[in-house]
Scaffold this active site. Structure first.
Site, PDB file in Angstrom:
ATOM      1  N   LYS A 246       0.811  -1.218   0.000  1.00  0.00           N
ATOM      2  CA  LYS A 246       0.000   0.000   0.000  1.00  0.00           C
ATOM      3  C   LYS A 246       0.844   1.267   0.000  1.00  0.00           C
ATOM      4  O   LYS A 246       0.402   2.321   0.446  1.00  0.00           O
ATOM      5  CB  LYS A 246      -0.957   0.027   1.198  1.00  0.00           C
ATOM      6  CG  LYS A 246      -1.823  -1.202   1.338  1.00  0.00           C
ATOM      7  CD  LYS A 246      -2.566  -1.570   0.062  1.00  0.00           C
ATOM      8  CE  LYS A 246      -3.548  -0.507  -0.378  1.00  0.00           C
ATOM      9  NZ  LYS A 246      -4.242  -0.878  -1.648  1.00  0.00           N
ATOM     10  N   GLY A 247       2.045   1.152  -0.555  1.00  0.00           N
ATOM     11  CA  GLY A 247       2.917   2.322  -0.632  1.00  0.00           C
ATOM     12  C   GLY A 247       2.912   2.976  -1.996  1.00  0.00           C
ATOM     13  O   GLY A 247       3.337   4.120  -2.152  1.00  0.00           O
ATOM     14  N   GLY A 248       2.451   2.246  -3.020  1.00  0.00           N
ATOM     15  CA  GLY A 248       2.462   2.740  -4.399  1.00  0.00           C
ATOM     16  C   GLY A 248       3.304   1.878  -5.318  1.00  0.00           C
ATOM     17  O   GLY A 248       3.745   2.325  -6.376  1.00  0.00           O
ATOM     18  N   THR A 249       3.521   0.623  -4.930  1.00  0.00           N
ATOM     19  CA  THR A 249       4.394  -0.260  -5.718  1.00  0.00           C
ATOM     20  C   THR A 249       3.790  -0.605  -7.075  1.00  0.00           C
ATOM     21  O   THR A 249       4.517  -0.714  -8.062  1.00  0.00           O
ATOM     22  CB  THR A 249       4.684  -1.555  -4.945  1.00  0.00           C
ATOM     23  OG1 THR A 249       3.445  -2.209  -4.610  1.00  0.00           O
ATOM     24  CG2 THR A 249       5.450  -1.265  -3.665  1.00  0.00           C
TER      25      THR A 249
ATOM     26  N   LYS B  98      -7.506   0.217  -6.374  1.00  0.00           N
ATOM     27  CA  LYS B  98      -6.637   1.346  -6.029  1.00  0.00           C
ATOM     28  C   LYS B  98      -7.467   2.619  -5.920  1.00  0.00           C
ATOM     29  O   LYS B  98      -8.399   2.835  -6.685  1.00  0.00           O
ATOM     30  CB  LYS B  98      -5.537   1.514  -7.080  1.00  0.00           C
ATOM     31  CG  LYS B  98      -4.773   0.240  -7.392  1.00  0.00           C
ATOM     32  CD  LYS B  98      -4.044  -0.311  -6.191  1.00  0.00           C
ATOM     33  CE  LYS B  98      -3.282  -1.585  -6.530  1.00  0.00           C
ATOM     34  NZ  LYS B  98      -2.593  -2.160  -5.364  1.00  0.00           N
TER      35      LYS B  98
ATOM     36  N   THR C 243     -11.883   5.001  -1.148  1.00  0.00           N
ATOM     37  CA  THR C 243     -12.132   6.030  -0.147  1.00  0.00           C
ATOM     38  C   THR C 243     -11.871   5.459   1.245  1.00  0.00           C
ATOM     39  O   THR C 243     -12.417   4.419   1.606  1.00  0.00           O
ATOM     40  CB  THR C 243     -13.585   6.531  -0.236  1.00  0.00           C
ATOM     41  OG1 THR C 243     -13.823   7.049  -1.549  1.00  0.00           O
ATOM     42  CG2 THR C 243     -13.836   7.626   0.791  1.00  0.00           C
ATOM     43  N   HIS C 244     -11.039   6.132   2.025  1.00  0.00           N
ATOM     44  CA  HIS C 244     -10.707   5.652   3.358  1.00  0.00           C
ATOM     45  C   HIS C 244     -11.846   5.932   4.341  1.00  0.00           C
ATOM     46  O   HIS C 244     -12.528   6.960   4.227  1.00  0.00           O
ATOM     47  CB  HIS C 244      -9.436   6.335   3.876  1.00  0.00           C
ATOM     48  CG  HIS C 244      -8.205   5.909   3.150  1.00  0.00           C
ATOM     49  ND1 HIS C 244      -6.956   6.424   3.439  1.00  0.00           N
ATOM     50  CD2 HIS C 244      -8.009   4.999   2.162  1.00  0.00           C
ATOM     51  CE1 HIS C 244      -6.052   5.862   2.650  1.00  0.00           C
ATOM     52  NE2 HIS C 244      -6.665   4.997   1.868  1.00  0.00           N
TER      53      HIS C 244
END
Length: 423
Positions: free
Chosen positions: A170-173, A376, A379-380
């Site tokens: 969940k870092g943008g990999t 991806k 909404t959190h």
């Protein structure tokens, strides 16, 4: 009597002539389709080829030669068809003339098959004006790059990766990998192999077979974010290739934890709230660091294990936040780290307001842009400000240690101060 002799001569020779030309036609057709199959039958995934910015023709002589052969074959077939039509029109000619035609036809085929044919063709072409020369070179360069990619699977070689994106979840990999796959010198596995954490017992041969074929000068890559938090992954990767390059995409650990929880919640709606999982004792404010969503964000703890096997010079840390606001800038650094030309630039991205992050611009032959999937940009859920404040306080000493270890300041504390003022 003379008339009868001519008629007998014609009826005995024409069937042999037709049979010869029919056989010759099949042979030339088979040769043409054999040469064309390399280009037409191999179509790789669109994301790997659509934004090619290829090299000059002079940089890849092998593929220029292949393209010339394809051109020569197609030209040869057209000329052969025309020659056959002319031959049919004069098929009632005398036997001596027909034999001469056959000999000339065979000689013509040999000439077309000669490797000097295409070279002679290019020598006969008029020179371009100086102002048009650069444009023509760029057009041919793109074609060569596409041909290079399309023929990779047949002419390349499966190799173990020279670079791995090892984290973090969940870092943008995924965004980073998709952007890298635009580069013509990068070939990467689409799915996560999980070799060094789940499938290690299957062996390196199994792992190598998962890799795409690459040509000389291309880099083989894979992405499995869970490697970063797997204690035995560093030793295993080091035993495979001690000079491998490692890429780690990091993000504010609080935001990353919420994103991690959001993903799990979409799959398991019955799980407790984020606040319940984050604390051992909410009243006392005791953080539950054993919860994986929080433990992953203690980057300094995991990096310490990796630094036992690899120097920092073989690691590159990508800011997940800057990858969103300035994807071209982060991609420039990654390409430099991998020793690649800076081909993936700002012209390959646009900001998707709905998703809230950059997407790759659409290829010319597609009506849709390339953006990451529905998994991806979720909404959190709304998290209580007090919980976020406590988590920032928990992570701060680990973040400081991480900054010191990497020599980079990711400024996550500034983000925490901004959130505190806004709340």
């Amino acid at each position: 009597m003379a008339l009868w002799s001519s008629t007998q001569l014609f009826t005995s020779k024409v069937p042999r002539k037709i049979l010869f030309m029919f056989t010759l036609s099949l042979s030339v057709t088979y040769l043409f389709y054999s040469l064309m199959s390399c280009y037409n039958s191999l179509q790789f995934p669109l994301q790997e080829n659509y934004a090619y910015q290829g090299r000059l023709v002079t940089d890849e002589p092998t593929f220029v030669t292949l393209r010339e052969k394809l051109y020569s074959a197609s030209q040869g077939l057209a000329e052969y068809t025309e020659a056959t039509a002319r031959f049919t029109a004069v098929s009632t000619a005398a036997t001596a003339a027909a034999r001469d035609d056959e000999e000339r036809t065979v000689e013509w085929i040999r000439t077309q098959a000669s490797p000097t044919k295409s070279a002679a063709y290019h020598k006969q072409q008029p020179s371009l004006a100086p102002e048009n020369e650069e444009k023509a070179r760029q057009e041919f360069s793109t074609t060569d790059s596409e041909l290079r990619a399309n023929c990779t699977s047949d002419y390349g070689e499966k190799k173990l990766p020279q670079a791995i994106i090892i984290g973090v979840k969940k870092g943008g990999t995924r965004a980073l990998l998709e952007a890298l796959r635009v580069h013509p010198d990068v070939r990467a596995v689409g799915n996560e192999p999980h070799f060094f954490d789940r499938n290690y017992e299957k062996g390196l041969d199994w792992y190598r077979e998962l890799m795409p074929s690459t040509l000389e000068g291309q880099i083989t890559m894979e992405k499995t974010p869970s490697y970063f938090v797997t204690s035995h992954a560093p030793k295993r990767i080091h035993s495979m290739a001690r000079d491998i390059k490692l890429i780690i995409v990091v993000r504010n650990p609080v935001t990353r934890a919420i994103s991690d929880y959001t993903q799990t919640l979409s799959k398991k709606p019955e799980i407790p709230t984020f606040e319940v999982l984050a604390f051992k004792n909410r009243t006392l404010g005791l953080i539950d660091a054993s919860w994986s969503a929080l433990r992953i964000g203690i980057y300094a703890l995991h990096l310490e294990t990796w630094m036992q096997y690899f120097p920092l010079s073989q690691m590159h840390f990508v800011s997940g936040e800057r990858l969103i606001v300035d994807p071209a800038g982060e991609m420039a650094k990654v390409q430099d780290f991998l020793g690649l030309k800076r081909i993936v630039t700002d012209k390959h991205f646009y900001f998707n307001k709905t998703k809230g992050f950059p997407c790759l611009k659409k290829p010319e032959d597609s009506s849709m842009p390339r953006c990451l999937g529905k998994s991806k940009g979720r909404t959190h859920p709304k998290i209580e400000p007090d919980v976020i404040r406590r988590l920032h306080k928990f992570y701060k000493p680990f973040n400081m240690m991480f900054y010191q270890m990497t020599g980079q300041n990711f400024e996550w504390e500034l983000e925490a101060e901004h959130e505190h003022r806004s709340s």
